[in-house]
Design a protein around this motif. Structure first.
Motif, short mmCIF file in Angstrom:
data_model
loop_
_atom_site.label_atom_id
_atom_site.label_comp_id
_atom_site.label_asym_id
_atom_site.label_seq_id
_atom_site.Cartn_x
_atom_site.Cartn_y
_atom_site.Cartn_z
N SER A 25 0.81 -1.22 0.00
CA SER A 25 0.00 0.00 0.00
C SER A 25 0.85 1.27 0.00
O SER A 25 1.71 1.46 0.86
N LYS A 26 0.56 2.16 -0.95
CA LYS A 26 1.26 3.46 -1.00
C LYS A 26 1.00 4.27 0.27
O LYS A 26 1.93 4.74 0.92
N ASN A 27 -0.27 4.43 0.62
CA ASN A 27 -0.58 5.33 1.73
C ASN A 27 -0.28 4.73 3.10
O ASN A 27 -0.27 5.44 4.11
N ALA A 28 0.01 3.41 3.13
CA ALA A 28 0.54 2.83 4.38
C ALA A 28 2.06 3.03 4.40
O ALA A 28 2.64 3.32 5.45
N ILE A 127 -3.09 22.53 5.99
CA ILE A 127 -2.35 21.75 7.00
C ILE A 127 -2.57 22.33 8.40
O ILE A 127 -1.83 22.04 9.32
N ASP A 128 -3.62 23.18 8.52
CA ASP A 128 -3.86 23.84 9.81
C ASP A 128 -4.09 22.85 10.95
O ASP A 128 -3.65 23.10 12.09
N PHE A 129 -4.71 21.71 10.70
CA PHE A 129 -4.96 20.75 11.80
C PHE A 129 -3.63 20.18 12.32
O PHE A 129 -3.47 19.96 13.52
N HIS A 130 -2.69 19.93 11.39
CA HIS A 130 -1.38 19.39 11.79
C HIS A 130 -0.70 20.42 12.70
O HIS A 130 -0.16 20.08 13.77
N PRO A 166 -11.76 14.51 10.90
CA PRO A 166 -10.71 13.50 10.72
C PRO A 166 -9.74 13.88 9.60
O PRO A 166 -10.16 14.30 8.53
N THR A 167 -8.46 13.76 9.88
CA THR A 167 -7.42 13.98 8.87
C THR A 167 -6.45 12.80 8.93
O THR A 167 -5.96 12.45 10.02
N VAL A 168 -6.19 12.19 7.78
CA VAL A 168 -5.37 10.97 7.76
C VAL A 168 -3.92 11.30 8.12
O VAL A 168 -3.38 10.81 9.12
N THR A 169 -3.27 12.14 7.30
CA THR A 169 -1.85 12.42 7.58
C THR A 169 -1.70 13.26 8.85
O THR A 169 -0.67 13.17 9.53
N GLY A 170 -2.74 14.05 9.20
CA GLY A 170 -2.69 14.81 10.46
C GLY A 170 -2.64 13.85 11.65
O GLY A 170 -1.82 14.00 12.57
N THR A 309 -12.70 8.32 -0.81
CA THR A 309 -12.55 9.29 -1.89
C THR A 309 -11.54 8.81 -2.94
O THR A 309 -11.67 9.12 -4.12
N ASP A 310 -10.54 8.02 -2.51
CA ASP A 310 -9.51 7.59 -3.46
C ASP A 310 -10.04 6.57 -4.46
O ASP A 310 -9.35 6.23 -5.42
N LEU A 311 -11.27 6.07 -4.25
CA LEU A 311 -11.88 5.18 -5.24
C LEU A 311 -13.05 5.84 -5.96
O LEU A 311 -13.75 5.19 -6.74
N ARG A 331 -17.32 14.38 -0.89
CA ARG A 331 -17.40 15.22 0.32
C ARG A 331 -16.05 15.47 0.97
O ARG A 331 -15.97 16.12 2.00
N ILE A 332 -14.97 14.87 0.42
CA ILE A 332 -13.66 15.08 1.07
C ILE A 332 -12.88 16.19 0.37
O ILE A 332 -12.38 17.10 1.02
N TRP A 333 -12.79 16.10 -0.96
CA TRP A 333 -12.00 17.07 -1.72
C TRP A 333 -12.91 17.92 -2.60
O TRP A 333 -13.84 17.40 -3.20
N LEU A 375 -3.67 11.40 -9.74
CA LEU A 375 -3.37 9.97 -9.63
C LEU A 375 -4.58 9.06 -9.84
O LEU A 375 -4.59 8.20 -10.72
N ARG A 376 -5.60 9.23 -9.01
CA ARG A 376 -6.74 8.30 -9.09
C ARG A 376 -7.53 8.52 -10.38
O ARG A 376 -8.08 7.57 -10.95
N GLY A 377 -7.56 9.79 -10.84
CA GLY A 377 -8.24 10.09 -12.09
C GLY A 377 -7.54 9.41 -13.26
O GLY A 377 -8.19 8.90 -14.18
#
Ligand code: EPU
Length: 440
Positions: A25-28, A127-130, A166-170, A309-311, A331-333, A375-377
């Motif tokens: 997995s890329k995002n892992a 990146i304000d949450f980070h 919720p923020t994944v990378t945050g 969203t990535d799918l 609803r994410i991006w 990427l996903r597009g």
């Protein structure tokens, strides 16, 4: 002077059949690589995908003192004492994953100068949450247009932090930073994607105590670096698996996905089952089969465990060729419908209104000249080309290499007719493409 254009040429329609291995997995992988900054000894990752984004993050780590060695199906990283904290903006700007260095470098060195991360142009990507969350651990920041400068001279201190959403990378940044903070950190309203669980598993193997209960994560900070015990095997990529299942469904095919562990596929399997696809488990993974025409299914993208969203792009492609009317809401991006504009060129019946796309499915698509924008597009354009009649040409296809390992080879092994070519203007005109229609 002759210009050369790197393009993908795909002939359709085809029907996908056979077995294919799902890559790591890329995002892992991205947060796992960043987390090696917290370790005192050599870390070994296996099943790491060979992707441009991974190579860029590894190069950034190498520039600040990590010894990086590519091995057969992975990478070893040993973070030595820093020789510089300079992160090359040209590399950091190329990927979103560079934001994942913020937490671990600050935690280890008490200082970071991070060029603004890049990534797909799918929204504002703040990146304000980070920043706000790391400030609550005791860091201070100056955020400029092109870089983030952060310091924590007295070290980081555990705190109670609630993310506004919720923020994944945050979430990943805060978990990593909290590992070297003194005391306990409680994170609430966290993202709970499977990639976060992989990161937690890895950090726990290094000796930190971390508990996740739904969207709450509790980290007991250690005042010492982590210690890797044994090679860490990266889980398979649920986005690649989902994209290949969409391809199988679109081409009314019959494929086996091979993987040891691919957490997070449930939402996709439920969705496809509801559309009419059949699944069975095999000794190596999962078999997917289309026995009857699939019904289009509406969906809304949401934080995990909602529809990812990535799918969205691959599953919009699937709805374009499935029976009936469907609505898709992102609803994410705020800007993730580039592919929909390209689908129109192939004859898809779509209407785009703000964050929603309505779609009337039919199977009479025609090959066209398409431009990948993210990427996903870019994966979704490729999927459409498998069903469309005639030749589809995709330009700006480098996006695909950022996130899908050997994707074209895999599709071809399953029956696709895709090639990659460098073409000059004359060769392009033989495909009926005028130079003026190419994006610079
Ligand atoms: N957000 C803020 N402020 C922040 C952070 C996020 O307002 O400080 C908002 C975003 O604008 C967005 C939402 O929160 O509306 C979620 O963003 P998140 O932070 O979760 O996204 P990310 O961590 O930047 C990761 C993946 C993306 C994936 C998203 C959502 C990585 C490297 N990237 O991005 O993956 O779309 O989570 O699941 O893990 C991809 O692989 O193609 C990709 C874009």
């Amino acid at each position: 002077m002759q210009n050369n254009h790197n393009i993908i040429i795909s002939q359709g329609p085809v029907c996908l059949k056979g077995s294919v291995r799902i890559s790591g997995s890329k995002n892992a992988s991205l947060p796992l690589l960043a987390a090696t900054v917290l370790f005192k000894n050599k870390v070994v990752f296996t099943n790491l995908p060979h992707l441009d984004d991974i190579g860029t993050l590894a190069a950034l780590l190498s520039s600040i003192g990590s010894q990086v060695e590519w091995i057969n199906d992975g990478l070893t990283l040993e973070h030595k004492d820093k020789h510089s904290l300079y992160l090359d903006p040209n590399m950091a700007n190329k990927i979103r994953g560079s934001i994942l260095l913020l937490g671990p470098i600050l935690a280890r060195y008490g200082e970071i100068r991070l060029p603004m991360p890049g990534g797909c142009p799918i929204g504002k990507r703040p990146i304000d949450f980070h920043i706000h969350a790391l400030e609550q651990l005791g860091a201070t920041f100056i955020v400029e247009e092109h870089q983030i400068y952060g310091v924590a001279p007295a070290g980081l201190k555990g705190a109670y932090i609630r993310f506004p959403k919720p923020t994944v990378t945050g979430t990943e940044n805060l978990i990593m930073a909290a590992c070297l903070a003194s005391g306990i950190t409680v994170l609430e309203n966290c993202a709970c994607d499977n990639e976060i669980d992989e990161l937690i598993k890895f950090l726990k193997s290094g000796g930190v105590s971390i508990e996740r209960n739904h969207t709450t994560i509790i980290i007991e900070g250690k005042n010492q670096f982590l210690e890797a015990q044994s090679p860490f095997k990266i889980a398979s990529d649920r986005m690649e698996a989902g994209s290949l299942l969409a391809a199988c469904a679109m081409t009314e095919g019959h494929i086996e996905l091979k993987y040891e562990s691919c957490p997070g596929l449930d939402v996709v399997l439920e969705h496809l089952t509801d559309m009419g696809m059949d699944f069975s488990t095999t000794p190596h993974g999962l078999r997917a089969l289309v026995n009857k025409p699939l019904r289009a299914r509406s969906f809304i993208t949401e934080p995990h465990p909602g529809f990812p969203t990535d799918l969205q792009a691959p599953f919009m492609a699937l709805n374009c060729v499935s029976h009936g009317f469907s609505m898709i809401e992102e609803r994410i991006w705020e800007n993730r419908f580039f592919h929909a504009e390209e689908f129109l060129k192939m004859g898809a019946q779509l209407s785009i209104q703000g964050s929603q796309v309505s779609c009337h499915g039919h199977r009479t698509l025609q090959g066209a000249l398409l431009t990948a924008q993210d990427l996903r597009g870019s994966c979704a354009l490729l999927l459409m080309s498998l069903v469309a009649k005639g030749t589809t040409i995709i330009q700006k296809n480098h996006h695909l290499d950022r996130g899908y390992e050997f994707f074209i080879n895999k599709i071809n092994m399953l029956g696709g007719k895709i090639s990659r070519q460098w073409c000059n203007d004359k060769e392009l005109s033989e495909y009926g493409i005028k130079r003026s229609s190419l994006v610079a």
